[in-house]
Motif scaffolding. Structure first.
Motif, PDB file in Angstrom:
ATOM      1  N   SER B  14     -32.497 -33.486   5.276  1.00 42.62           N
ATOM      2  CA  SER B  14     -32.945 -33.098   3.943  1.00 42.62           C
ATOM      3  C   SER B  14     -33.819 -31.852   3.986  1.00 42.62           C
ATOM      4  CB  SER B  14     -33.668 -34.255   3.253  1.00 42.62           C
ATOM      5  OG  SER B  14     -34.924 -34.455   3.825  1.00 42.62           O
ATOM      6  N   LEU B  15     -34.574 -31.671   5.078  1.00 42.18           N
ATOM      7  CA  LEU B  15     -35.381 -30.457   5.191  1.00 42.18           C
ATOM      8  C   LEU B  15     -34.466 -29.242   5.395  1.00 42.18           C
ATOM      9  CD1 LEU B  15     -38.484 -30.178   5.032  1.00 42.18           C
ATOM     10  CD2 LEU B  15     -38.523 -30.030   7.512  1.00 42.18           C
ATOM     11  N   ALA B  16     -33.446 -29.429   6.230  1.00 40.00           N
ATOM     12  CA  ALA B  16     -32.492 -28.341   6.476  1.00 40.00           C
ATOM     13  C   ALA B  16     -31.777 -27.951   5.181  1.00 40.00           C
ATOM     14  CB  ALA B  16     -31.475 -28.775   7.538  1.00 40.00           C
ATOM     15  N   GLU B  17     -31.435 -28.963   4.408  1.00 36.22           N
ATOM     16  CA  GLU B  17     -30.743 -28.739   3.143  1.00 36.22           C
ATOM     17  C   GLU B  17     -31.658 -27.998   2.156  1.00 36.22           C
ATOM     18  OE1 GLU B  17     -29.582 -32.004   0.065  1.00 36.22           O
ATOM     19  OE2 GLU B  17     -28.558 -32.421   1.986  1.00 36.22           O
ATOM     20  N   ARG B  18     -32.911 -28.439   2.131  1.00 38.97           N
ATOM     21  CA  ARG B  18     -33.892 -27.807   1.260  1.00 38.97           C
ATOM     22  C   ARG B  18     -34.069 -26.322   1.638  1.00 38.97           C
ATOM     23  NH1 ARG B  18     -37.073 -31.065  -1.819  1.00 38.97           N
ATOM     24  NH2 ARG B  18     -36.195 -32.764  -0.591  1.00 38.97           N
ATOM     25  N   PHE B  19     -34.011 -26.057   2.925  1.00 37.28           N
ATOM     26  CA  PHE B  19     -34.145 -24.677   3.401  1.00 37.28           C
ATOM     27  C   PHE B  19     -32.957 -23.841   2.926  1.00 37.28           C
ATOM     28  CE2 PHE B  19     -33.918 -21.583   7.124  1.00 37.28           C
ATOM     29  CZ  PHE B  19     -34.988 -20.819   6.702  1.00 37.28           C
ATOM     30  N   GLN B  20     -31.754 -24.428   2.988  1.00 35.75           N
ATOM     31  CA  GLN B  20     -30.570 -23.711   2.505  1.00 35.75           C
ATOM     32  C   GLN B  20     -30.687 -23.413   1.019  1.00 35.75           C
ATOM     33  OE1 GLN B  20     -28.413 -22.254   4.328  1.00 35.75           O
ATOM     34  NE2 GLN B  20     -29.139 -23.182   6.240  1.00 35.75           N
ATOM     35  N   ARG B  21     -31.242 -24.372   0.271  1.00 34.27           N
ATOM     36  CA  ARG B  21     -31.394 -24.131  -1.176  1.00 34.27           C
ATOM     37  C   ARG B  21     -32.422 -23.038  -1.452  1.00 34.27           C
ATOM     38  NH1 ARG B  21     -32.832 -29.438  -3.292  1.00 34.27           N
ATOM     39  NH2 ARG B  21     -31.729 -30.607  -1.667  1.00 34.27           N
ATOM     40  N   LEU B  22     -33.489 -23.038  -0.654  1.00 35.23           N
ATOM     41  CA  LEU B  22     -34.488 -21.976  -0.792  1.00 35.23           C
ATOM     42  C   LEU B  22     -33.856 -20.612  -0.522  1.00 35.23           C
ATOM     43  CD1 LEU B  22     -37.367 -20.769  -0.945  1.00 35.23           C
ATOM     44  CD2 LEU B  22     -37.723 -21.517   1.414  1.00 35.23           C
ATOM     45  N   LEU B  23     -33.066 -20.524   0.572  1.00 30.82           N
ATOM     46  CA  LEU B  23     -32.411 -19.254   0.901  1.00 30.82           C
ATOM     47  C   LEU B  23     -31.459 -18.831  -0.218  1.00 30.82           C
ATOM     48  CD1 LEU B  23     -31.568 -19.694   4.716  1.00 30.82           C
ATOM     49  CD2 LEU B  23     -33.420 -18.354   3.700  1.00 30.82           C
ATOM     50  N   ALA B  24     -30.751 -19.811  -0.774  1.00 36.66           N
ATOM     51  CA  ALA B  24     -29.802 -19.499  -1.853  1.00 36.66           C
ATOM     52  C   ALA B  24     -30.543 -18.985  -3.080  1.00 36.66           C
ATOM     53  CB  ALA B  24     -28.978 -20.743  -2.190  1.00 36.66           C
ATOM     54  N   ASP B  25     -31.671 -19.609  -3.414  1.00 40.22           N
ATOM     55  CA  ASP B  25     -32.444 -19.198  -4.589  1.00 40.22           C
ATOM     56  C   ASP B  25     -33.074 -17.816  -4.423  1.00 40.22           C
ATOM     57  OD1 ASP B  25     -31.872 -21.357  -6.093  1.00 40.22           O
ATOM     58  OD2 ASP B  25     -33.937 -22.046  -6.346  1.00 40.22           O
ATOM     59  N   LEU B  26     -33.270 -17.416  -3.167  1.00 43.18           N
ATOM     60  CA  LEU B  26     -33.852 -16.096  -2.928  1.00 43.18           C
ATOM     61  C   LEU B  26     -32.933 -14.984  -3.412  1.00 43.18           C
ATOM     62  CD1 LEU B  26     -35.409 -16.061   0.668  1.00 43.18           C
ATOM     63  CD2 LEU B  26     -36.580 -15.835  -1.533  1.00 43.18           C
ATOM     64  N   GLY B  27     -31.628 -15.245  -3.390  1.00 42.23           N
ATOM     65  CA  GLY B  27     -30.670 -14.201  -3.727  1.00 42.23           C
ATOM     66  C   GLY B  27     -30.885 -13.016  -2.818  1.00 42.23           C
ATOM     67  N   SER B  28     -30.988 -11.832  -3.399  1.00 39.35           N
ATOM     68  CA  SER B  28     -31.232 -10.640  -2.579  1.00 39.35           C
ATOM     69  C   SER B  28     -32.600 -10.045  -2.899  1.00 39.35           C
ATOM     70  CB  SER B  28     -30.127  -9.611  -2.837  1.00 39.35           C
ATOM     71  OG  SER B  28     -30.142  -9.258  -4.215  1.00 39.35           O
ATOM     72  N   ARG B  29     -33.443 -10.861  -3.502  1.00 35.15           N
ATOM     73  CA  ARG B  29     -34.757 -10.351  -3.917  1.00 35.15           C
ATOM     74  C   ARG B  29     -35.632  -9.949  -2.737  1.00 35.15           C
ATOM     75  NH1 ARG B  29     -37.382 -14.764  -7.781  1.00 35.15           N
ATOM     76  NH2 ARG B  29     -35.898 -16.135  -6.705  1.00 35.15           N
ATOM     77  N   PRO B  30     -36.563  -9.021  -2.960  1.00 34.35           N
ATOM     78  CA  PRO B  30     -37.594  -8.800  -1.942  1.00 34.35           C
ATOM     79  C   PRO B  30     -38.474 -10.050  -1.847  1.00 34.35           C
ATOM     80  CG  PRO B  30     -38.074  -7.511  -3.928  1.00 34.35           C
ATOM     81  CD  PRO B  30     -36.727  -8.152  -4.138  1.00 34.35           C
TER      82      PRO B  30
END
Lengths: 342, 342
Positions: B14-30
C-alpha cells in the motif's frame, strides 16, 4: 605458513581449508583461546565466539588474557571462563585470536602457554607465528573472519555467539565507519542480527553506559589537545595520576584517540598515556597510505595502517614525544611526496 | 488519509501504491522538496535523494528549508539547489520529507508554499498533513523509506543518491545503534554500498571533520552536566553566548545530547540551549516506553519515542526547566508503575 587473504567477500577456500585442518589438529584436546593484553571488543568478541563454538564441539575451553575483560564488554562473556593467570590444566592447545604478534598476549601469560597452534587475525603486521595461521588483512575485524569461517562451515552460531561476533565487528569498524567497512560487512551484520545479535542492546552496553569518571576523562583529554606537524597532527595527553583523579582506569581510554583524529585538518590523532616508567601511545590516521603500523613499528609497536599502538618503558622512552612527532611528520611528508610523483 | 506501515521488511504494497499515486499526481510540475528547520542528516539526505530521483524523471526541482544545509552535510548536496527562502517559480507541488508536522518546515517558508501534496516521514507524531501521506514509523529513517520506495519501483539510485540515502540512515540510527536498527537496515546499507555509497568517506565527513570550536563546545557541555530525577536524568546546558565564545553555531550541537544519555544509570539525557527569548531542548531516552515524543508534546514539540525536541519562547518559556524536570520525572515514575503492573 602464512596465508594472506585478499578477498573478504566470503572466506576463501584456502582459509576455510586451513580452518578445517586446525580443527582436525585440535583432536579432543582442551583449548586455551588466547587474546591480547588490554583487550578490546574485537579481542573479547573473538575469544567468546570461538570458545563457544569449540565448547559446542565438545572441547573444554578457557579464555586467557593478561588483563581482565573490560567492564563494558562483560555482557558478552556469559558463562565462559576468562582466566587472567589461571593454571591451564590438561595439555591444552593454544589458539591466538586478534593478536598481531605472539608478544601481544603478554610475556607472563605467553610463558605459561604451549607453542601456538592457531593464529586467527586481521592485523597487517601479523607475520604468522603459529602452526596454522589464518590471516585476512582485509577483514574489518577478527570477528568478521570467525563469523565467515563458522557460517561457511555450518558451525552453530547461536544468539550469544552472534552477539559476541557483532560486538567485535561494531567496535573494530568504529560503528561501521572505518575504511575496512564493506558491503560484505553489512551483509554479515544482517546475518548476525537474524541469528540473534541485538544492535541496540550492544550499542547501549558499549556506548551508553559511560561512567561519570569516563566523561571527565574525555573532558580533560579534549582540553589537552596540541597541534603539531603544521596542524596536521593532534596530540592529546593523559598525564600520570589522571586515572586516580577521575576514578577511571586504563580501559576507559578506549575510543578517546578518535576525538583527536576527528578534527578538521587533522590527519593523525595521537593519545599519549604517561606511565611511571614510560609511555603508551595510540595512533590514528584518516589515510591508510600513512601506514601507522610502520610508524608504531619504529617504537616496537604495530597494528593497522590507520590504527596502531605502542608501549615504551625505561631508557627506550627517553625523548619519546619529540621522536614520535618527528616520525609522524616525516611520514606525512613522504606520503605527500609519493602523491606528487604518482 | 494516513497510513502507518508496521512492516519495515520491504516497503508495503500500500505504501508503494501510494507512492505511485503521488508520482502520478505530480504530473510534470516543478517540485519543491521541503525539509524541516535546523535540518539533520536524514532531512538533507531525504531531500537530496528525492530531488535527484525526481530530476531524473524530468521534473524541475528545488529543495527548500528554513535554515541552511549544515556544513558537515554539504558533501551530499552536489549540484542541487537548496533555497532557504527562494521564490519558487512556476506552480510547484510541495513534497515534505522527514517533517513530523506541517509547522516543522518553519512558518515563513510554509507561508510561501502550496498546500502539501506529499508527506514522507517516519516520526511517531506525524498525523498526516498532506494529500498523500507515506508514513512508516518503524523505519529507522525517512531515507530508509525512500530507499525502499525507489528500489522497489526500479527508480534510478545512482552513487550520489545512494550516498545521500546512506548518510540519512547512518545519522538517524546513531551509526546503526538505535532501537530502530534492524536486519533490514543492514541489508539496505549493503545494497546502498553496492550502488556506490562509501561508508568510510561518509563517516569521515560526518564525524571526523569537527572544528576545534565544536570540540570546545563538547568540552563545555560535558562540564555542565547535572543529574536530577534520582540521578536518572542528566541535563547539560548551553548558556547564552556560548556559540560566540567557541566560534560555533546552533548546527554544532548535533549529537551532543547523546553524551548526556550515554551515562551509566541515566535513562533520559537532555540538552537545553538557552536563547535570548526562550529555550530549545533535545530529549533522548534509552527506553522507548518513556515516549519522549509525548513529553515534548506537552511543550509544543514532538519526535520519536527515544528522541524528541521542542522549542519555547516568550511567556511560554517561564519556569521551563522545573516544568521539564517534573514532566520527565513523572514519566519515569509512570513507566516504572506500568512495569510493576504488567
Amino acid at each position: 605458513m602464512v596465508t594472506r587473504m585478499d578477498s573478504s567477500a566470503t572466506v576463501s577456500p584456502s582459509l576455510a581449508e586451513r580452518f578445517q585442518r586446525l580443527l582436525a589438529d585440535l583432536g579432543s584436546r582442551p583449548v586455551a583461546v588466547v587474546g591480547h593484553a588490554r583487550p578490546d571488543g574485537d579481542c573479547i568478541g573473538s575469544q567468546v565466539a570461538l570458545a563457544r563454538v569449540l565448547r559446542a564441539r565438545g572441547h573444554a575451553v578457557v579464555c586467557a588474557n593478561a588483563d581482565a575483560v573490560p567492564r563494558r564488554l562483560a555482557f558478552i562473556v556469559g558463562d565462559l571462563t576468562f582466566a587472567p593467570a589461571a593454571a591451564l590444566t590438561g595439555e591444552p592447545a593454544a589458539i591466538f585470536v586478534d593478536c598481531a604478534d605472539h608478544l601481544r598476549a603478554g610475556e607472563k601469560l605467553r610463558a605459561r602457554l604451549p607453542a601456538p597452534l592457531g593464529n586467527i587475525d586481521h592485523h597487517l603486521s601479523n607475520e604468522g607465528f603459529a602452526q596454522h595461521n589464518l590471516i585476512d588483512t582485509r577483514a574489518s575485524a577478527t570477528c568478521e573472519i570467525l563469523a565467515r569461517l563458522f557460517l561457511d562451515a555450518g558451525l552453530p552460531v547461536d544468539a550469544a555467539t552472534a552477539q559476541a561476533l557483532y560486538a567485535g565487528i561494531v567496535t573494530d569498524t568504529g560503528q561501521f565507519r572505518f575504511q575496512s567497512t564493506t558491503r560484505e560487512t553489512f551483509l554479515l551484520a544482517a546475518e548476525l542480527v537474524a541469528r540473534g545479535a541485538r544492535p541496540a542492546e550492544i550499542g547501549q552496553e558499549l556506548y551508553e553506559q559511560e561512567s561519570p569518571g569516563r566523561m571527565e576523562l574525555l573532558r580533560r583529554f579534549l582540553g589537552s589537545f596540541e597541534r603539531c606537524g603544521g596542524g596536521r597532527i593532534c596530540i592529546g595527553t593523559l598525564p600520570l595520576g589522571i586515572f586516580a583523579e577521575t576514578g577511571t582506569s586504563a580501559e576507559d581510554t578506549e575510543g578517546l584517540v578518535d576525538y583527536a583524529r576527528g578534527i578538521e585538518g587533522v590527519e593523525i590523532g595521537v593519545l599519549i598515556e604517561e606511565r611511571p616508567d614510560g609511555f603508551k601511545a595510540s595512533l590514528r590516521a584518516k589515510d591508510p597510505a600513512l601506514r601507522l603500523d610502520q610508524v608504531a613499528g619504529l617504537f616496537g609497536g604495530g597494528g593497522h595502517a590507520c590504527a596502531a599502538g605502542l608501549s615504551l618503558r625505561g631508557p627506550a622512552a627517553a625523548d619519546f614525544r619529540s621522536r614520535l612527532e618527528t616520525a609522524l611528520t616525516e611520514r606525512l611528508q613522504r606520503r605527500d611526496a609519493d602523491r606528487r610523483t604518482s
